[in-house]
Design a protein around this motif. Structure first.
Motif, PDB file in Angstrom:
ATOM      1  N   LEU A 201       0.853  -1.198   0.000  1.00 21.80           N
ATOM      2  CA  LEU A 201       0.000   0.000   0.000  1.00 21.80           C
ATOM      3  C   LEU A 201       0.883   1.241   0.000  1.00 21.80           C
ATOM      4  CD1 LEU A 201      -2.650  -1.229   2.603  1.00 21.80           C
ATOM      5  CD2 LEU A 201      -2.438  -1.768   0.180  1.00 21.80           C
ATOM      6  N   THR A 202       1.481   1.510  -1.126  1.00 26.05           N
ATOM      7  CA  THR A 202       2.504   2.559  -1.219  1.00 26.05           C
ATOM      8  C   THR A 202       1.927   3.971  -1.188  1.00 26.05           C
ATOM      9  OG1 THR A 202       2.460   2.347  -3.635  1.00 26.05           O
ATOM     10  CG2 THR A 202       4.109   1.057  -2.438  1.00 26.05           C
ATOM     11  N   LYS A 203       0.606   4.110  -1.296  1.00 26.54           N
ATOM     12  CA  LYS A 203      -0.024   5.432  -1.208  1.00 26.54           C
ATOM     13  C   LYS A 203      -0.435   5.773   0.219  1.00 26.54           C
ATOM     14  CE  LYS A 203      -1.920   5.099  -5.917  1.00 26.54           C
ATOM     15  NZ  LYS A 203      -3.162   5.111  -6.730  1.00 26.54           N
ATOM     16  N   LEU A 204      -0.253   4.815   1.121  1.00 25.95           N
ATOM     17  CA  LEU A 204      -0.721   4.961   2.498  1.00 25.95           C
ATOM     18  C   LEU A 204       0.043   6.069   3.225  1.00 25.95           C
ATOM     19  CD1 LEU A 204      -2.858   3.443   4.165  1.00 25.95           C
ATOM     20  CD2 LEU A 204      -1.024   2.000   5.049  1.00 25.95           C
ATOM     21  N   ARG A 205      -0.732   6.957   3.891  1.00 27.92           N
ATOM     22  CA  ARG A 205      -0.145   8.057   4.660  1.00 27.92           C
ATOM     23  C   ARG A 205      -0.384   7.899   6.162  1.00 27.92           C
ATOM     24  NH1 ARG A 205       1.087  12.582   1.391  1.00 27.92           N
ATOM     25  NH2 ARG A 205       0.497  12.267  -0.800  1.00 27.92           N
ATOM     26  N   THR A 206      -1.470   7.209   6.534  1.00 32.45           N
ATOM     27  CA  THR A 206      -1.800   7.000   7.946  1.00 32.45           C
ATOM     28  C   THR A 206      -2.226   5.556   8.152  1.00 32.45           C
ATOM     29  OG1 THR A 206      -2.528   9.291   8.306  1.00 32.45           O
ATOM     30  CG2 THR A 206      -3.374   7.625   9.820  1.00 32.45           C
ATOM     31  N   ALA A 207      -1.614   4.888   9.138  1.00 36.10           N
ATOM     32  CA  ALA A 207      -1.993   3.521   9.507  1.00 36.10           C
ATOM     33  C   ALA A 207      -1.851   3.381  11.016  1.00 36.10           C
ATOM     34  CB  ALA A 207      -1.127   2.490   8.791  1.00 36.10           C
ATOM     35  N   THR A 208      -2.951   3.099  11.714  1.00 30.04           N
ATOM     36  CA  THR A 208      -2.896   2.988  13.167  1.00 30.04           C
ATOM     37  C   THR A 208      -3.352   1.599  13.607  1.00 30.04           C
ATOM     38  OG1 THR A 208      -5.147   3.834  13.538  1.00 30.04           O
ATOM     39  CG2 THR A 208      -3.389   5.452  13.369  1.00 30.04           C
ATOM     40  N   PHE A 209      -2.549   0.987  14.492  1.00 25.36           N
ATOM     41  CA  PHE A 209      -2.802  -0.376  14.956  1.00 25.36           C
ATOM     42  C   PHE A 209      -2.889  -0.470  16.477  1.00 25.36           C
ATOM     43  CE2 PHE A 209      -0.494  -0.673  10.930  1.00 25.36           C
ATOM     44  CZ  PHE A 209      -1.292  -1.553  10.202  1.00 25.36           C
ATOM     45  N   ARG A 210      -2.678   0.615  17.196  1.00 28.25           N
ATOM     46  CA  ARG A 210      -2.588   0.567  18.654  1.00 28.25           C
ATOM     47  C   ARG A 210      -3.925   0.153  19.267  1.00 28.25           C
ATOM     48  NH1 ARG A 210      -5.105   4.537  21.337  1.00 28.25           N
ATOM     49  NH2 ARG A 210      -5.750   6.418  20.224  1.00 28.25           N
ATOM     50  N   GLY A 211      -3.848  -0.250  20.556  1.00 25.40           N
ATOM     51  CA  GLY A 211      -5.069  -0.593  21.274  1.00 25.40           C
ATOM     52  C   GLY A 211      -5.675  -1.918  20.841  1.00 25.40           C
ATOM     53  N   ASN A 212      -4.819  -2.846  20.372  1.00 24.74           N
ATOM     54  CA  ASN A 212      -5.267  -4.175  19.959  1.00 24.74           C
ATOM     55  C   ASN A 212      -4.392  -5.231  20.622  1.00 24.74           C
ATOM     56  OD1 ASN A 212      -7.484  -4.029  17.759  1.00 24.74           O
ATOM     57  ND2 ASN A 212      -6.046  -2.426  17.129  1.00 24.74           N
ATOM     58  N   ASN A 213      -4.474  -6.451  20.126  1.00 24.42           N
ATOM     59  CA  ASN A 213      -3.646  -7.542  20.642  1.00 24.42           C
ATOM     60  C   ASN A 213      -2.718  -8.101  19.564  1.00 24.42           C
ATOM     61  OD1 ASN A 213      -4.667  -7.732  23.402  1.00 24.42           O
ATOM     62  ND2 ASN A 213      -6.592  -8.360  22.455  1.00 24.42           N
ATOM     63  N   PHE A 214      -2.309  -7.229  18.658  1.00 27.76           N
ATOM     64  CA  PHE A 214      -1.317  -7.646  17.673  1.00 27.76           C
ATOM     65  C   PHE A 214      -0.029  -8.021  18.398  1.00 27.76           C
ATOM     66  CE2 PHE A 214      -3.834  -4.672  14.912  1.00 27.76           C
ATOM     67  CZ  PHE A 214      -4.276  -5.628  14.011  1.00 27.76           C
ATOM     68  N   ARG A 215       0.705  -8.978  17.835  1.00 28.17           N
ATOM     69  CA  ARG A 215       1.964  -9.428  18.416  1.00 28.17           C
ATOM     70  C   ARG A 215       3.032  -9.516  17.331  1.00 28.17           C
ATOM     71  NH1 ARG A 215       1.592  -9.341  24.086  1.00 28.17           N
ATOM     72  NH2 ARG A 215      -0.579  -9.836  24.598  1.00 28.17           N
ATOM     73  N   GLY A 216       4.275  -9.566  17.786  1.00 30.48           N
ATOM     74  CA  GLY A 216       5.382  -9.725  16.843  1.00 30.48           C
ATOM     75  C   GLY A 216       6.042  -8.400  16.527  1.00 30.48           C
ATOM     76  N   SER A 217       6.507  -8.269  15.322  1.00 27.42           N
ATOM     77  CA  SER A 217       7.230  -7.066  14.901  1.00 27.42           C
ATOM     78  C   SER A 217       6.526  -6.399  13.726  1.00 27.42           C
ATOM     79  CB  SER A 217       8.660  -7.424  14.471  1.00 27.42           C
ATOM     80  OG  SER A 217       9.382  -8.013  15.536  1.00 27.42           O
ATOM     81  N   MET A 218       6.638  -5.080  13.673  1.00 28.43           N
ATOM     82  CA  MET A 218       6.166  -4.371  12.493  1.00 28.43           C
ATOM     83  C   MET A 218       7.038  -4.813  11.313  1.00 28.43           C
ATOM     84  SD  MET A 218       3.907  -2.174  11.377  1.00 28.43           S
ATOM     85  CE  MET A 218       3.361  -1.375  12.904  1.00 28.43           C
ATOM     86  N   PRO A 219       6.442  -5.298  10.230  1.00 34.57           N
ATOM     87  CA  PRO A 219       7.244  -5.770   9.101  1.00 34.57           C
ATOM     88  C   PRO A 219       8.211  -4.702   8.586  1.00 34.57           C
ATOM     89  CG  PRO A 219       4.952  -6.427   8.821  1.00 34.57           C
ATOM     90  CD  PRO A 219       4.994  -5.491   9.994  1.00 34.57           C
TER      91      PRO A 219
END
Length: 255
Positions: A201-219
């Protein structure tokens, strides 16, 4: 006494964090909407359309007049292109058939009481939503998981579903949304890893993931899209503290 001071200090920090989150969100909303003025609000118990409503120049929804005259609807020619009920008391569940409106570009129900799930028919080929560019459903009561079909809505530029009760994992198919500019998943119950396919998603300017239960590392491939190398300016995750849920050295903010 010392314990009381520490408790008061902790509560003060929590209040400041909440204030800052709200401030940051308002800033992102303004950016997403191009600085538009706030939508008119429906007051509890008011009629949806008519002289004493928040839409005085419109008729009540599902009235006998033209659909283009209904409250919350805007048309181009005879086709409904926008349905907007932002910051009101709209409740109930989604009729999946709304995407049968094949010229619909903007569906905004932000800040209401809409519950149930996001219809799995959306993007399934039954109702493909070929024109939909803005899907703004944040601050509601939506639950359940997201069907992979949703990521077939490849004309989307804004996908805003934060502050709901959504759960499950995110599919690699999110990489199909190549025109996406703004996406917010924050403050839900998502889990698993953040897919590598976000890097597509190379046009992406804003991406928010906080406040969840995601685990691991940001790719790393997602980090490669951060400014100044790419367009991604705002990237958030639960990456704060000594033992964060998500390892992210490139995030603009950690929580």
């Amino acid at each position: 006494l010392e314990k009381r001071r520490k408790d008061n200090s902790s509560r003060s920090r929590d209040r400041n964090k909440k204030k800052q989150k709200k401030k940051d969100k308002r800033k992102r909303k303004k950016s997403k909407k191009g600085g538009r003025s706030k939508s008119r609000r429906l007051q509890a118990g008011s009629q949806c359309g008519g002289p004493n409503s928040a839409f005085p120049d419109k008729t009540p929804y599902l009235s006998g007049s033209s659909e283009c005259d209904w409250a919350g609807s805007r048309c181009t020619g005879t086709d409904i292109t926008i349905i907007g009920f932002e910051q009101n008391n709209l409740g109930g569940t989604f009729p999946a058939e709304v995407l049968a409106l094949n010229k619909l570009r903007n569906l905004t129900l932000e800040g209401g009481r809409t519950s149930g799930t996001i219809p799995e028919e959306w993007g399934s080929g039954v109702w493909s939503g070929d024109s939909l560019q803005v899907l703004d459903l944040d601050q509601n009561r939506l639950s359940g998981s997201i069907s992979d079909n949703l990521f077939n809505l490849n004309t989307l530029k804004v996908l805003d579903i934060d502050e709901n009760r959504l759960e499950g994992t995110l599919s690699d198919d999110v990489g199909k949304l190549v025109d996406l500019v703004f996406v917010e998943f924050e403050e839900n119950n998502f889990q698993g890893r953040i897919p590598d396919s976000f890097s597509k998603l190379t046009k992406l300017r804003t991406a928010t993931f906080r406040g969840n239960n995601f685990r691991g590392s940001m790719p790393e491939s997602v980090c490669d899209n951060r400014v100044p190398n790419g367009l991604l300016n705002i990237l958030t995750a639960d990456c704060a503290g000594d033992d964060p849920k998500v390892e992210c050295d490139c995030c603009s903010s950690c929580f």
